[in-house]
Design an enzyme around this catalytic site. Structure first.
Site, short mmCIF file in Angstrom:
data_model
loop_
_atom_site.label_atom_id
_atom_site.label_comp_id
_atom_site.label_asym_id
_atom_site.label_seq_id
_atom_site.Cartn_x
_atom_site.Cartn_y
_atom_site.Cartn_z
N ASP A 75 116.31 -44.50 17.54
CA ASP A 75 115.12 -44.79 18.36
C ASP A 75 114.63 -46.23 18.22
O ASP A 75 113.81 -46.67 19.02
CB ASP A 75 113.99 -43.78 18.11
CG ASP A 75 113.57 -43.68 16.66
OD1 ASP A 75 114.17 -44.39 15.82
OD2 ASP A 75 112.66 -42.89 16.36
N ARG A 76 115.13 -46.96 17.22
CA ARG A 76 114.70 -48.35 17.08
C ARG A 76 115.72 -49.31 17.66
O ARG A 76 116.88 -48.95 17.83
CB ARG A 76 114.52 -48.70 15.59
CG ARG A 76 113.45 -47.89 14.92
CD ARG A 76 113.19 -48.39 13.52
NE ARG A 76 112.09 -47.63 12.95
CZ ARG A 76 111.30 -48.06 11.98
NH1 ARG A 76 111.51 -49.24 11.44
NH2 ARG A 76 110.31 -47.31 11.54
N ASP A 84 118.71 -47.86 14.61
CA ASP A 84 118.47 -47.32 13.27
C ASP A 84 119.14 -45.97 13.07
O ASP A 84 119.93 -45.52 13.90
CB ASP A 84 116.96 -47.23 13.00
CG ASP A 84 116.29 -46.15 13.84
OD1 ASP A 84 116.80 -45.85 14.93
OD2 ASP A 84 115.26 -45.59 13.39
N SER A 96 115.06 -41.12 9.92
CA SER A 96 115.10 -42.39 10.63
C SER A 96 115.79 -43.50 9.85
O SER A 96 116.95 -43.37 9.51
CB SER A 96 113.68 -42.78 11.01
OG SER A 96 113.71 -43.87 11.89
N HIS A 97 115.06 -44.55 9.54
CA HIS A 97 115.67 -45.73 8.91
C HIS A 97 115.73 -45.60 7.39
O HIS A 97 116.23 -46.50 6.72
CB HIS A 97 114.85 -46.96 9.27
CG HIS A 97 113.41 -46.79 8.90
ND1 HIS A 97 112.58 -45.94 9.60
CD2 HIS A 97 112.68 -47.28 7.89
CE1 HIS A 97 111.38 -45.95 9.03
NE2 HIS A 97 111.41 -46.75 7.99
N LYS A 125 110.65 -43.34 21.34
CA LYS A 125 111.17 -44.68 21.51
C LYS A 125 112.68 -44.59 21.59
O LYS A 125 113.27 -43.60 21.16
CB LYS A 125 110.70 -45.59 20.38
CG LYS A 125 111.01 -45.15 18.96
CD LYS A 125 110.29 -46.08 17.99
CE LYS A 125 110.67 -45.83 16.56
NZ LYS A 125 109.79 -44.86 15.89
N ASP A 137 118.35 -42.84 13.42
CA ASP A 137 118.26 -41.78 14.44
C ASP A 137 118.25 -42.33 15.86
O ASP A 137 118.02 -41.58 16.81
CB ASP A 137 117.03 -40.91 14.20
CG ASP A 137 115.73 -41.69 14.27
OD1 ASP A 137 115.73 -42.88 13.93
OD2 ASP A 137 114.70 -41.11 14.67
C1 VG1 Z 1 106.85 -46.57 10.61
C2 VG1 Z 1 106.48 -47.62 11.65
C3 VG1 Z 1 105.94 -46.93 12.88
C4 VG1 Z 1 106.97 -45.94 13.41
C5 VG1 Z 1 107.35 -44.96 12.32
C6 VG1 Z 1 108.44 -44.02 12.73
O1 VG1 Z 1 105.70 -45.84 10.22
O2 VG1 Z 1 105.54 -48.52 11.13
O3 VG1 Z 1 105.63 -47.90 13.84
O4 VG1 Z 1 106.46 -45.22 14.51
O5 VG1 Z 1 107.81 -45.68 11.17
O6 VG1 Z 1 109.57 -44.72 13.14
P1 VG1 Z 1 104.86 -46.15 8.89
O7 VG1 Z 1 103.79 -45.11 8.83
O8 VG1 Z 1 105.83 -46.11 7.75
O9 VG1 Z 1 104.33 -47.54 9.05
V1 VG1 Z 1 111.11 -44.07 12.83
O10 VG1 Z 1 112.27 -44.98 13.65
O11 VG1 Z 1 111.03 -44.08 11.17
O12 VG1 Z 1 111.02 -42.51 13.44
CO CO Z 2 113.97 -44.05 13.87
#
Ligand code: VG1
Ligand code: CO
Length: 544
Positions: free
Chosen positions: A282-283, A278, A113-114, A377, A280
């Site tokens: 989804d954000r 982001d 992801s990010h 998302k 992948d």
């Molecule tokens: C974070 C965010 C959470 C989100 C998750 C995955 O998790 O707070 O809201 O669903 O990332 O998003 P954490 O446990 O680090 O707070 V992504 O776009 O990284 O798949």
């Molecule tokens: Co993501």
């Protein structure tokens, strides 16, 4: 093709976190590491045998190697058919779309992801079930248990296949279809939104936007949909070429990491609308002219206006938000007379509610918004939703948001992240908070009286499963809240997240600086949890 049975030994650290298994690339490059996890998926998901698996990733470093390994393992494990995104690419929401559209038995998404990519960055793998959504906890726990006992995995001795050409290949008994990663997703977006109205908005000459793909997976999606289909001027998509290391950046669409985009919405001749996604896809981050829409407000505004958009014309049946997300959406649900659910952090908790048609929209404060159109998302979806509203309402972003606050009140909101802190110290901080929960109600801090204090536990209303220890909530009588939890996506030390929220009904007080309004809560958070003292940090590393 020969199938080889390779001896292996369990790794102790393969329990998926908030969103799949995320580790440093170097961890994934160890012999057998990826293979063990993939075999554990195949071993615990018998429907995949003879069924169809969707496979793709965000294109980060190690994506291509991992895809080839998984293809060879799929062939050796009797998977009937694999749909793989061309070049190994599928954004997370596009993967969810493809899993659902072709009624497959699930998918594997390769992404962190990010989190930054590259040889020294992060990699990740996630299994999504047949509904298109991230596997629920009972599935991830079963996979994890399997990783603890695994002693061999199956893989073919093939070279792998050319994933850069669309078309059908065979690997042993398995059919591998290399598919266009954008087409199905773009078709779904066309069903949901008024593309003609958005096209006219772009052609009016009165509206300019920039979409920052942050050198990550949404580049090709955004160019196709925004520029080619919807007629936005060339150059609307910036940083649109996906790179294995995201151009050295941090593909996280927030005010800190997407500053190039933020700058384009300020100063001389700013654009009317800015958006980013982001690693992948989804954000999403939504910006107006010199205006930032918090993700929590965005969810509430989309909910309040959903009936204006073709895909949601008949209204929404319910809303869900993750627990730390501001309560702005709750006020909209109240006004609409529909339910609003509060779930633990992570998209996997929305799946049952969506499948049972209890909710239509859901979101998280962490720049995540989505609906029942897929089970992830969806960054570009949120951007198109906003574009559709802008085309209909013909008002600037800031006006739409201010009108919303006037009607529903404003939930001032911010999140403070203390990144890469000592794990033991962070766990101790949460533990101490747990011990103090009983004494907090009734106590006064800076004129605010604690109404309740608890460790959030969630009982899924659909299947009754319970998820405990999901974050410490401290609520005050005036409606303000502080939430503490530890991140479940990091790969180094621990990250403490502190979420702060204060409600303001009075419109004459809607244009204050969030940092000022929330400063007392920041002080209270430190007093209650001893952040500075326990973590040795004077202030948060990232404030969003
Ligand atoms: C974070 C965010 C959470 C989100 C998750 C995955 O998790 O707070 O809201 O669903 O990332 O998003 P954490 O446990 O680090 O707070 V992504 O776009 O990284 O798949
Ligand atoms: Co993501």
């Amino acid at each position: 093709m020969n199938i080889e049975q390779i001896q292996t030994h369990p790794f102790p650290d393969q329990r998926p976190g908030t969103s799949g298994l995320r580790k440093k690339v170097r961890v994934f490059q160890q012999d057998h590491y990826l293979e063990n996890f993939v075999q554990s998926i195949f071993d615990t998901q018998p429907d995949l045998r003879g069924g169809t698996l969707v496979l793709g990733g965000d294109g980060r470093y190690h994506n291509r190697e991992a895809i080839q390994t998984i293809l060879r393992m799929a062939a050796a494990n009797g998977i009937g058919r694999v749909l793989v995104g061309q070049g190994g690419i599928l954004s997370t929401p596009a993967a969810s779309c493809v899993i659902r559209k072709y009624r497959t038995q699930g998918g594997i998404i390769l992404s962190a992801s990010h989190n930054p990519g590259g040889p020294d960055g992060d990699f990740g793998i996630k299994f999504n079930t047949a509904n298109g959504g991230p596997a629920p906890e009972k599935v991830t726990e079963a996979i994890y248990r399997r990783t603890r006992e695994i002693d061999s995995y199956r893989i073919t001795d093939d070279e792998g296949i050319d994933i850069d050409q669309a078309g059908t290949h065979t690997l042993g008994e398995t059919t591998v279809e290399v598919i266009d990663p954008v087409r199905d997703y773009a078709a779904l977006m066309r069903e949901l939104f008024d593309f003609d109205a958005i096209h006219q908005l772009f052609n009016s000459g009165l509206f300019r936007m920039r979409f920052d793909a942050m050198h990550a997976v949404t580049g090709p999606y955004a160019v196709e949909i925004l520029e080619r289909i919807l007629g936005a001027e060339p150059g609307t998509v910036i940083n649109g070429e996906p790179k294995e290391d995201f151009g050295g950046g941090h593909p996280d669409p927030n005010l800190v990491h997407a500053h190039e985009l933020v700058d384009l919405t300020h100063g001389f001749d700013p654009v009317d609308f800015g958006a980013a996604s982001d690693g992948d896809g989804d954000r999403n981050m939504i910006l107006g002219k010199e205006f930032f829409v918090t993700p929590s407000d965005s969810l509430a505004i989309l909910a309040a206006n959903a009936h204006r958009v073709p895909g949601y014309r008949n209204g929404i049946v319910g809303i869900a938000r993750s627990m730390p997300t501001s309560q702005a959406a709750d006020r909209v649900a109240d006004a609409l007379g529909i339910d609003c659910y509060e779930t633990p952090t992570g998209w996997k908790f929305f799946g049952n509610l969506l499948d049972a048609r209890r909710i239509t929209l859901c979101g998280e404060e962490s720049f995540g918004t989505g609906s029942d159109h897929v089970r992830e998302k969806d960054g570009l979806w949120a951007v198109l939703f906003w574009l559709n509203l802008l085309a209909i309402l013909q008002q600037p972003v800031a006006t739409i948001v201010r009108d919303h606050w006037r009607r529903y009140g404003r939930n001032y909101y911010t999140r403070h992240d203390y990144e890469g802190v000592d794990k033991a110290a962070a766990e101790e901080l949460i533990q101490q908070l747990r011990f103090s929960l009983q004494e907090l109600p009734g106590q006064e801090f800076e004129g605010r009286i604690v109404d309740y204090a608890d460790d959030f536990a969630y009982t899924d209303p659909v299947d009754g499963s319970v998820s405990a220890n999901q974050g410490i909530r401290i609520g005050f009588r005036d409606g303000s809240r502080i939430v503490f939890r530890l991140s479940g996506t990091g790969t180094e030390g621990a990250t403490l997240r502190v979420y702060l929220e204060a409600f303001e009904a009075d419109p004459s007080r809607h244009d204050l600086e969030p940092a000022e309004v929330l400063a007392p809560l920041v002080r209270i958070a430190d007093r209650v949890a001893g952040i500075r003292h326990r973590l040795g940090r004077e202030r948060a590393d990232v404030i969003t």
